[in-house]
Every structure is written in C-alpha cells, then in structure tokens.
Design a protein around this motif. Sequence first.
Motif, mmCIF file in Angstrom:
data_model
loop_
_atom_site.group_PDB
_atom_site.id
_atom_site.type_symbol
_atom_site.label_atom_id
_atom_site.label_comp_id
_atom_site.label_asym_id
_atom_site.label_seq_id
_atom_site.Cartn_x
_atom_site.Cartn_y
_atom_site.Cartn_z
ATOM 1 N N CYS A 225 -2.018 -12.321 42.578
ATOM 2 C CA CYS A 225 -0.752 -12.199 43.300
ATOM 3 C C CYS A 225 -0.786 -10.957 44.161
ATOM 4 C CB CYS A 225 0.411 -12.096 42.321
ATOM 5 S SG CYS A 225 0.531 -13.538 41.256
ATOM 6 N N ASP B 37 -3.637 -4.242 45.113
ATOM 7 C CA ASP B 37 -3.944 -5.672 45.061
ATOM 8 C C ASP B 37 -5.370 -5.945 45.511
ATOM 9 O OD1 ASP B 37 -1.383 -5.714 44.249
ATOM 10 O OD2 ASP B 37 -0.552 -6.669 46.036
ATOM 11 N N LEU C 267 4.652 -13.894 47.618
ATOM 12 C CA LEU C 267 6.026 -14.289 47.887
ATOM 13 C C LEU C 267 6.562 -13.382 48.984
ATOM 14 C CD1 LEU C 267 8.782 -15.212 45.400
ATOM 15 C CD2 LEU C 267 9.253 -13.499 47.133
ATOM 16 N N GLY D 37 -1.761 -6.227 41.076
ATOM 17 C CA GLY D 37 -1.955 -4.791 41.182
ATOM 18 C C GLY D 37 -1.073 -4.114 40.146
ATOM 19 N N ALA E 177 3.239 -2.135 43.369
ATOM 20 C CA ALA E 177 3.369 -2.374 44.802
ATOM 21 C C ALA E 177 3.935 -1.095 45.396
ATOM 22 C CB ALA E 177 4.298 -3.551 45.067
ATOM 23 N N SER F 161 5.999 -1.222 39.325
ATOM 24 C CA SER F 161 4.979 -1.347 38.269
ATOM 25 C C SER F 161 5.397 -2.243 37.114
ATOM 26 C CB SER F 161 4.613 0.027 37.677
ATOM 27 O OG SER F 161 4.070 0.838 38.652
ATOM 28 N N ILE F 162 6.092 -3.318 37.404
ATOM 29 C CA ILE F 162 6.534 -4.176 36.297
ATOM 30 C C ILE F 162 6.317 -5.673 36.518
ATOM 31 C CG2 ILE F 162 8.248 -2.592 35.336
ATOM 32 C CD1 ILE F 162 10.405 -4.036 36.907
ATOM 33 N N VAL F 163 5.992 -6.084 37.726
ATOM 34 C CA VAL F 163 5.955 -7.523 37.999
ATOM 35 C C VAL F 163 4.907 -8.251 37.141
ATOM 36 C CG1 VAL F 163 5.413 -9.252 39.772
ATOM 37 C CG2 VAL F 163 7.021 -7.415 40.273
HETATM 38 N N1 LIG Z 1 6.111 -10.398 46.785
HETATM 39 C C1 LIG Z 1 5.080 -10.486 45.946
HETATM 40 N N2 LIG Z 1 4.263 -11.573 45.960
HETATM 41 C C2 LIG Z 1 3.216 -11.681 45.119
HETATM 42 N N3 LIG Z 1 2.876 -10.730 44.241
HETATM 43 C C3 LIG Z 1 3.636 -9.622 44.170
HETATM 44 C C4 LIG Z 1 4.771 -9.435 45.020
HETATM 45 N N4 LIG Z 1 5.334 -8.230 44.727
HETATM 46 C C5 LIG Z 1 4.578 -7.684 43.742
HETATM 47 N N5 LIG Z 1 3.555 -8.523 43.414
HETATM 48 C C6 LIG Z 1 2.495 -8.266 42.428
HETATM 49 O O1 LIG Z 1 2.991 -7.408 41.398
HETATM 50 C C7 LIG Z 1 2.278 -6.183 41.379
HETATM 51 C C8 LIG Z 1 3.174 -5.070 40.891
HETATM 52 O O2 LIG Z 1 4.298 -4.952 41.722
HETATM 53 P P1 LIG Z 1 5.566 -4.050 41.357
HETATM 54 O O3 LIG Z 1 5.927 -4.335 39.943
HETATM 55 O O4 LIG Z 1 6.617 -4.459 42.330
HETATM 56 O O5 LIG Z 1 5.143 -2.614 41.538
HETATM 57 C C9 LIG Z 1 1.729 -6.050 42.776
HETATM 58 O O6 LIG Z 1 0.600 -5.188 42.814
HETATM 59 C C10 LIG Z 1 1.367 -7.499 43.097
HETATM 60 O O7 LIG Z 1 0.147 -7.880 42.476
#
Ligand SMILES: Nc1ncnc2c1ncn2[C@@H]1O[C@H](COP(=O)(O)O)[C@@H](O)[C@H]1O
Lengths: 248, 321
Positions: free
Chosen positions: A6, A39, A62, A115, A118, A124-126
């Motif tokens: 993702c 990513d 997304l 990753g 983002a 850092s939770i997705v």
């Molecule tokens: N819009 C998105 N579409 C797909 N993967 C995402 C998206 N936003 C975040 N991710 C994935 O979730 C990780 C952590 O994102 P976050 O938790 O927002 O810091 C990112 O490094 C991506 O691998």
Amino acid sequence: MKIAVCVSHVPDTAAKIKIGSDGKSIDPTDVTYVLNPYDEFAIEEALKTKEKLGGEVVVISLGEESSKESIKKALAMGVDEGVLLKDSGFRDSVSLAKALSEEIKTQDAKIVFMGKQAVDYDNSIVGQLTSEFLGYNCVSVVVALNIEGEKVIAEREIEGGKEVVETSLPVVITAQKGLNEPRYASLKGIMAAKRKTIVEKDAFAFGNKLEVLSMNKPQGKQAGKIIGSDASAVPELVRLLKEEAKVI
Amino acid sequence: MANKILAVLEQRDNQLKKISFEVAKAAVDLGKKLNVKVEAVLVGNNTKDSLNAIGGYGVESVTLFRNENLTQYSSSAYSKIIADFAKELEADILIFGNTSMGKDLAPRVAVKLDAGIAVDSVKLEVDGSDVISTRPVYAGKALLDVKINSAVKVFTIRPNVFNAGEPTGDVPDLIVEENIDQPDLSSKLIEIKKAEGKLDVAEASIIVSGGRGLKEAANFKLVEDLAEVLGAAVGASRAVVDAGWRPHSEQVGQTGKTVSPNLYIALGISGAIQHLAGMRSSKYIVAVNKDADAPIFQVADYGITGDVFEVVPALIEELKK
Ligand SMILES: Nc1ncnc2c1ncn2[C@@H]1O[C@H](COP(=O)(O)O)[C@@H](O)[C@H]1O
Ligand SMILES: Cc1cc2nc3c(=O)[nH]c(=O)nc-3n(C[C@H](O)[C@H](O)[C@H](O)COP(=O)(O)OP(=O)(O)OC[C@H]3O[C@@H](n4cnc5c(N)ncnc54)[C@H](O)[C@@H]3O)c2cc1C
C-alpha cells in the motif's frame, strides 16, 4: 500467492506548507507530491519477497487521480499490477485502513507491506489498523524480515534497540528505513510499466470518526541569543543553561 | 459525556517507563477537566511493588495483568487484554504514549473498540464535553486540532511533552492483580537486541547531536564526550548517518526520530527543514555552527557562531568544573 503493498502519495518533505482556504488542510498549489519515502522500502521488500516465494505483487493506493503517479513508480520498480481506490477529501486513518483491508481481502493477499509512516500526517498507524480489520498479524517499524513457509521473523526498531518478533502468515509488515535498499526503476521497467493496467475503483465508504477542526501554523520559535563566536562564550552559555533555562 | 478514562502504562524489565507517569498525569489532568475517574492498566510480569510509584499521580486504581509470558511486549496478547479490560470498565477514553509500543498497540486496540484514534498529541484540551487534541503534522510545519466523534476515543501523547512533575497524592493501596492464563501469543517477542549501554534519543532528556560539520566519523568522540558529561544521548543528522558515521537509530528528523528533550545541542548541523522536523519541539536548543546564517540559529535559544573543534572541548572543560 498475492503480495500487496500500500502506497501513499504525499507532499515532498522539502515542501513549504501553506494553510488552505478551508483552514483545515494545506494549500496544494506549488506543492510537489511524491511516493511516500517509507513506501519505497515497502515496495522493495514486496518485490524481494516475490523473488523468494513467487507470486504476484499488487500495489494499492487510495486517493485522487494524482496518486497514479506513485502507483506508476511502483509498477516501474517491478510491481505487477496497480489499484487506485478513488477518493477525495479528508479520510481518517481508521476509514482509510478499512478501505485498504476491503481491497486486500478482494485481492486475497496474505502478505501486506506498508511504510511505517506517511510523511504527510505522520500518523504511523494505518498498517496496524489494517491488520486488525483483516485479523492478520502485524509487525510495525521493521528493519529486518525473514519469511519461511508460514513462519515470520521480523526485527522491529524500538527505543534503545530492536525487538525480534516471531509470528505467522497472514501478516502486515510496516517498513522502516534500513530494511533494504530500494531499487531504481530501470528504463525497461519504466517502459514495461506503461503496459501494466491500473484498475480504478471507488474506495469503500466508511464514515470518519476523527474530525479536523483547524490547521494552524506553529508559532515560529523566536530566534534566540547569539552568545558569541568562539570558546570565550562557553562560560556564559553554561550559566544560561543552569540559571535561565535550568536544564542542566 | 465521558464515563471513564483508562491510562495505559508501559514497563520494561519490571520498571515503569517514564512515559507511564506522563500518561497517568495527562489522563488525570483530563479527568479533572471532564470530571471523570481515571484508572490505569499495566500488562507485564511485574511485581506489585514496581507499581507503587504511579500511585501519587492521582489514578483511582492500577490493574496489573500478569503472566510470565507477558514480560515482553506482544501485540496480539497486549491488545486483546487491554481492549477487553477497557470494555469491562466501560472506559471511553484511552490514553497511550506515542512510543514504539504505544504506536503499535493503540491502533489495534482502537479497532477492537470501534474507536476513533488521534495520535501524537502535544496538547489535550476540553471544550464542553469534547476533547480537542493538538498535534503536529507535515513534520511540524503545521498543527492540527482534531476531535473524535465515536463513543470510544483513543489518544496517544508525544513523550516528554506532558510533564509528569512530582507525585502529589498518597500512594493508594489500589493495585489489582489479575492473572492471565493463556495470553494470545500469535505474535511473540523472542529476543531483544539492546544497543549496548546507550541511552536512546527518543527517551533522553538531553541530546547532543552532531552533523557533517564534524568532518569525519572519528571526531564524533567529541560529541560522545560532551554527551557523557551531560548524561545525554547522542543524536545525528541524516548526512552523517548516510555517510555511515553513525547508526540510523541515532538519526533525528523527518526520516529519523522525533524528539522533544529538555535540551538539544546541535553541533555542526545546518538545520535543514527535515532535521528541524525532528527536534524543533525541544524545550531548549543550543547550536554551535561556524556559519552565522545556518538555519539552525532560527530555532536555537542559545547560539555560538564558532568552530565545534574549539567550542566543544571548552564546553566539556567548563562542565567538568
Ligand atoms: N492513501 C493511502 N493509500 C494507500 N496506502 C496508504 C495511504 N495512506 C497511508 N498508507 C499506507 O500506510 C502507511 C502508514 O501511513 P500513516 O499511518 O498514515 O502514517 C503508509 O506508509 C502507506 O504504506
Ligand atoms: C526525504 C528526505 C528526508 C530527510 N530526512 C532527514 C532527517 O530525518 N534528518 C536529517 O538530519 N536530515 C534529513 N534529510 C537531509 C537534510 O535535508 C540535510 O541534508 C541534512 O540534515 C544535512 O545534515 P548536516 O546538517 O549534518 O549537514 P550540512 O547541511 O552539510 O551542514 C553541516 C553544517 O556544519 C557547519 N560546519 C562545518 N564545519 C564546522 C565546524 N568546524 N564547526 C562548526 N560548524 C561547522 C556548516 O556551516 C554547516 O551548517 C532529509 C532529506 C530528504 C530529501
């Protein structure tokens, strides 16, 4: 076997951030968007895993139409197919993770890379949220990974060291710098990517639980005192740290 | 209206971590504003005594979930125990530290509770019955005020920002022990590789960081010596991590660690936006750099526009006095 990765399309880390007219998000004019740096490690690990275990890699993002640029970059690095989950406006991490998990289910991917963070909202939770929606195991902030059969051994970075975690497939891994050296897209890869399809779908609808009230500029820290230009300033510095700042 | 706040504590090696006190204090402060009670929970294999220290911070009780297999963090086991306990308590606000454990755990607990989650809070305020969290985004280039609209709300707080202060109340005799028979160890920690005897930048209250201005890896001895007299952790800019002079675990910045120590000393670091992203929320910043125009001086409280090779040895001498 399917491997999913993702990716998120984010403002370049050097971008100047201006607050948009809604007062809740940034003004995207003059901002360059790039594939989220973490990513790249996720994509590289997905490709290495495919080289080792076989299967196919699908990249999922997304976002708006422009997210296709990051999908294309992944395709050029060697990912087999791309999916754009079309969406615009603010989506919170829980809702985002729900939509990603629905697509991962459709793809029937048992190994998922993301990753660790983002670099837009730095949440850092997705990855962790998505794993929970899927009922998969999850190891976050991973700097070393070994998958043998169903068994997964991953090293994750923690304060002052690393934890070695043993778990099993299906799993979501979130990549930290140090996990690998992302490859460059070769000219051949870039040409091949042109022929690969990007499937477009509407992102799974799921209401937000988080509401953004406002975005503000941090109060600029006042530039402080220049105490001197050589070692003669040291006693005054130590005095200030002891008596004014009281930090030593 | 909120019902009950649950503060999720952290331990390592049978010791409560510093973040536990910050989480307890932040939860109790919030509890006062919302007029609700605060309970705390710890998962581990701790002795009851190790929890006494949290008593004076004003939580109503501390529940300790024990099992010898829970000494070390397990995402599967810990998330299940905490989510089940939160349900039983009918806690509707949960507060975690935004640490490597908290960041891993909080989102998993949130999904189990059908909760919204707001991470990395640097300020928690109350507006009517809403809790407003302020948090840096875009590497600290902007701040976002958010609120959660679901019934259950999960927050994580940035370490070193919510000052725990000194305990004020009495140590209550309110520690409840629960033995867990069969924790879900589908994710299990099999080894911890500690970075030898070093203090980690993410946890230190003083950090001494070096950049390319140190010219070569061997000169980091100067940074280490200063760190030693101050009891500080050593940090680094990405330039020197990329050059292989220092490990990535020491990197401060957007693609390294975000730190907010009481004192951050930047030696031979220019202060690129990505570096500032990781340290600008430090309480006091000192910069030593030859170039008076270096951007690091725009965030420094105290600056010396001089040569690190001259200033740092003098600083070490002065501190040893
Ligand atoms: N819009 C998105 N579409 C797909 N993967 C995402 C998206 N936003 C975040 N991710 C994935 O979730 C990780 C952590 O994102 P976050 O938790 O927002 O810091 C990112 O490094 C991506 O691998
Ligand atoms: C996507 C991305 C992510 C990044 N993430 C990070 C990150 O997480 N952390 C990070 O730090 N950087 C990061 N960077 C890199 C950042 O842009 C800078 O390149 C880096 O911070 C510079 O490191 P530096 O200050 O050590 O080196 P330089 O910029 O080369 O600065 C060296 C400084 O030392 C001074 N100096 C030289 N000699 C002396 C002397 N004898 N005495 C005193 N001063 C002296 C110079 O005046 C100069 O200001 C990132 C970049 C990108 C593109």
